[in-house]
Design a protein around this motif. Structure first.
Motif, PDB file in Angstrom:
ATOM      1  N   LEU A   1      48.255  53.915  44.599  1.00  0.00           N
ATOM      2  CA  LEU A   1      47.237  54.809  44.072  1.00  0.00           C
ATOM      3  C   LEU A   1      48.079  55.515  43.236  1.00  0.00           C
ATOM      4  O   LEU A   1      49.065  56.306  43.364  1.00  0.00           O
ATOM      5  N   ALA A   2      47.453  55.785  41.804  1.00  0.00           N
ATOM      6  CA  ALA A   2      48.024  56.504  40.730  1.00  0.00           C
ATOM      7  C   ALA A   2      46.768  57.615  40.607  1.00  0.00           C
ATOM      8  O   ALA A   2      45.674  57.027  40.211  1.00  0.00           O
TER       9      ALA A   2
ATOM     10  N   THR B   1      44.003  54.770  39.149  1.00  0.00           N
ATOM     11  CA  THR B   1      44.147  53.225  39.418  1.00  0.00           C
ATOM     12  C   THR B   1      44.464  52.927  40.926  1.00  0.00           C
ATOM     13  O   THR B   1      45.299  53.685  41.534  1.00  0.00           O
ATOM     14  N   ILE B   2      43.628  51.998  41.650  1.00  0.00           N
ATOM     15  CA  ILE B   2      43.743  51.770  42.923  1.00  0.00           C
ATOM     16  C   ILE B   2      44.456  50.404  42.827  1.00  0.00           C
ATOM     17  O   ILE B   2      43.525  49.319  42.645  1.00  0.00           O
ATOM     18  N   SER B   3      45.579  50.216  43.768  1.00  0.00           N
ATOM     19  CA  SER B   3      45.838  48.586  43.956  1.00  0.00           C
ATOM     20  C   SER B   3      46.022  48.378  45.557  1.00  0.00           C
ATOM     21  O   SER B   3      46.808  48.931  46.137  1.00  0.00           O
TER      22      SER B   3
ATOM     23  N   SER C   1      37.254  40.814  34.735  1.00  0.00           N
ATOM     24  CA  SER C   1      38.217  41.329  33.469  1.00  0.00           C
ATOM     25  C   SER C   1      37.712  40.268  32.524  1.00  0.00           C
ATOM     26  O   SER C   1      36.957  39.310  32.671  1.00  0.00           O
TER      27      SER C   1
ATOM     28  N   ASP D   1      44.068  43.310  44.914  1.00  0.00           N
ATOM     29  CA  ASP D   1      43.009  43.742  43.841  1.00  0.00           C
ATOM     30  C   ASP D   1      43.345  45.112  43.123  1.00  0.00           C
ATOM     31  O   ASP D   1      43.707  45.867  43.898  1.00  0.00           O
ATOM     32  N   MET D   2      43.264  45.273  42.139  1.00  0.00           N
ATOM     33  CA  MET D   2      43.520  46.555  41.206  1.00  0.00           C
ATOM     34  C   MET D   2      42.282  47.018  40.683  1.00  0.00           C
ATOM     35  O   MET D   2      41.470  45.975  40.039  1.00  0.00           O
TER      36      MET D   2
ATOM     37  N   VAL E   1      40.568  50.061  38.295  1.00  0.00           N
ATOM     38  CA  VAL E   1      40.877  50.900  37.107  1.00  0.00           C
ATOM     39  C   VAL E   1      39.755  51.880  36.816  1.00  0.00           C
ATOM     40  O   VAL E   1      38.541  51.350  36.571  1.00  0.00           O
ATOM     41  N   GLU E   2      39.867  52.841  36.584  1.00  0.00           N
ATOM     42  CA  GLU E   2      38.850  53.876  36.495  1.00  0.00           C
ATOM     43  C   GLU E   2      38.328  53.690  34.878  1.00  0.00           C
ATOM     44  O   GLU E   2      39.289  53.332  34.218  1.00  0.00           O
ATOM     45  N   ASN E   3      36.941  53.731  34.582  1.00  0.00           N
ATOM     46  CA  ASN E   3      36.351  53.408  33.505  1.00  0.00           C
ATOM     47  C   ASN E   3      36.461  51.957  33.136  1.00  0.00           C
ATOM     48  O   ASN E   3      35.880  51.521  31.937  1.00  0.00           O
ATOM     49  N   VAL E   4      37.023  51.038  33.899  1.00  0.00           N
ATOM     50  CA  VAL E   4      36.769  49.573  33.914  1.00  0.00           C
ATOM     51  C   VAL E   4      36.138  49.093  34.951  1.00  0.00           C
ATOM     52  O   VAL E   4      34.919  48.432  34.959  1.00  0.00           O
ATOM     53  N   HIS E   5      36.529  49.522  36.152  1.00  0.00           N
ATOM     54  CA  HIS E   5      35.857  48.988  37.637  1.00  0.00           C
ATOM     55  C   HIS E   5      34.800  49.986  38.217  1.00  0.00           C
ATOM     56  O   HIS E   5      34.113  49.780  38.997  1.00  0.00           O
TER      57      HIS E   5
ATOM     58  N   ALA F   1      46.491  58.896  32.909  1.00  0.00           N
ATOM     59  CA  ALA F   1      45.160  58.712  32.526  1.00  0.00           C
ATOM     60  C   ALA F   1      44.545  59.020  33.870  1.00  0.00           C
ATOM     61  O   ALA F   1      44.522  59.849  34.663  1.00  0.00           O
TER      62      ALA F   1
END
Lengths: 326, 326
Positions: free
Chosen positions: B93-94, B134-136, B6, B50-51, B53-57, B131
């Motif tokens: 998981l979202a 998201t995976i944590s 990040s 660890d998290m 995030v779609e479109n980030v990771h 959105a």
């Protein structure tokens, strides 16, 4: 694998993950408030994780200190439901931007609660998000081996007890949405119950060896007690007249009260069962932890949940009130 | 509190959470790959979160099985860096919707890796997102008391070693973005390294008692070795010519290679330091775990990281390559 506060379809997700990975350290896996992990001959770790998503579990304008408090509180409430003593937590946080003032308040809210319950923030991960805030907390607690309170322990003939008052979380949400008229003091109290719930950690710990089963009320009494009944393969009858509600909620129409109590969620009280011979012991625990504990019904053979209500006896389906949910 | 992958501003977030909550169960808190928690006289738990995030990771079109694999792999890599044996994990998981086929593939990818390393999925939480995905994941591993490999243990005179090849994760990303021409076989290999990294769990466990310090290469060698140097209050000199790169990466321009190795990230190899007297022991570990281990430099007094490069000696700032990052 829980799916608190989310639509029914998300509960189906759990089955994709229910495959067991072979190893000997997990004593109890998916399907209770916490998983239990072997920590030597004397102890087990209770671990739980909850994810809060902006615009699903909280609104963007919630006070960040309250959000930090609540994000940890819902996890500590899961530990409480297992009778575990909180020890440590980890925080994963996705944010659209690093807003210093927001973060300071969020951290203060979270860390104040962590300190209150001796639960160290041991680590975490922060990352950028492309949308709103997502918070995922994992909490670890300790419990003497074999002493954890489980959903599956309810026995026919057990009393059913609940701590504190039920329905105030949903009342708080209705107040926040300006759907209910209350006095300023009652408004404040209800919103405080919604936004800054107190996990019943001392109660859970004190109920070890007394309660046969326990769960925290996060989704409403009907659904959460329903989980206990299903896991324990029993049924229950509860008395509407015995259910403890606050004076503010009691002043509102009966059907609204019933929706708040049975399907409202966000109460974070404990509902538990215990032998009828343990009534004095339960009452002593209530005095010790300074919480009203109320006997609301009885575990019976067969399945299902019956409410003895002023309208007559009602068969309560765990999901019957879903369409009323906020 | 880490902030892998990040922007720099997110690293500043950690200070808001660095306040210690008083209790005796956390032996090592924020600031290493894992936190260490007291688990009795013989053991410690290593825990990490660890998290992603779609479109980030990750991109929305990534294969769900690869995503499930990688989401767990990055956590197991943190355990590996501490020399911990994975035992259990929790998944939050979202999801914007419950897509059955996607979930089945995601679960298969995650659970196959979990089974490979004896790491039970002990619980979790699933929820709706507004959105993307998201995976944590939180992973728990076990380590004999006092045997964990830490960032802070590097000593002046230590050799610096690295496992496998560096830079292939970044090469895989360049391939996925069609920025690089490679043979089909080399493309496949690089993308596999990016999307299905193998956490170096056996290596981390085998290095207990041999390595003085370790970290996993998730953000690029410069940044990750920089964390070790900072935590250990030492400096280092590494030799470009000694750094192990794959034949595919070695065929590309030198400056691209250097960016991939030093700042690319996503390699999930271990970089570790050990006494020069331990060279034979390290080589024996490499043979045992079937991984090439390469000596790339030496720990020296003072601060900073120097690269002896074909262009001449370069002072590497941990963040010097940030603007090249994907």
């Amino acid at each position: 694998m829980s799916s608190a506060g989310s639509p029914g379809e998300f509960e189906l997700i759990a089955r994709h993950f229910a495959r067991a990975a072979g190893n000997s350290r997990v004593d109890l896996g998916i399907g209770d408030d916490c998983a239990l992990i072997d920590a030597g001959p004397e102890r087990q770790w209770a671990v739980t994780t909850d994810m809060l998503v902006e615009n699903v579990h909280f609104l963007a304008d919630v006070a960040p200190a309250a959000l930090g408090h609540k994000a940890l509180a819902v996890n500590l409430s899961d530990l409480a439901a297992c009778g575990a003593q909180p020890r440590a937590c980890l925080l994963a946080l996705a944010l659209p931007r690093a807003d210093d003032a927001w973060l300071a308040d969020f951290a203060n809210g979270l860390l104040a609660l962590a300190e209150q319950f001796g639960c160290s923030l041991a680590g975490g991960d922060t990352t950028r998000s492309t949308a709103g805030v997502t918070i995922s907390i994992t909490a670890l607690g300790e419990v003497p081996r074999g002493a954890a309170l489980l959903r599956s322990g309810a026995r026919v003939g057990d009393d059913i007890w609940v701590s504190g008052h039920l329905g105030d979380g949903a009342l708080g949400l209705a107040v926040r949405r300006d759907r209910i008229e209350l006095s300023p003091a009652a408004r404040l109290a209800a919103v405080e119950r919604l936004e800054r719930p107190t996990p019943r950690v001392e109660l859970g710990v004190a109920l070890r060896g007394i309660a046969h089963s326990a769960i925290d009320v996060s989704d409403g009494l009907a659904g959460d007690l329903g989980h206990v009944l299903k896991s324990s393969v029993v049924g229950a009858t509860i008395e509407w007249g015995a259910l403890p509600v606050s004076a503010a909620l009691a002043s509102l129409p009966l059907e609204f009260q019933q929706r708040c109590v049975l399907a409202g969620g966000d109460d974070y009280e404990l509902v538990f069962t215990a032998d009828a011979a343990s009534r004095d012991a339960v009452r002593a625990v209530g005095r010790d932890v300074h919480l009203p504990l109320t006997r609301i019904g009885i575990v019976r053979a067969g399945g299902g949940l019956t409410l003895a209500a002023p309208q007559g006896p009602m068969d309560i389906q765990p999901r019957a009130f879903d369409h009323f949910r906020p």
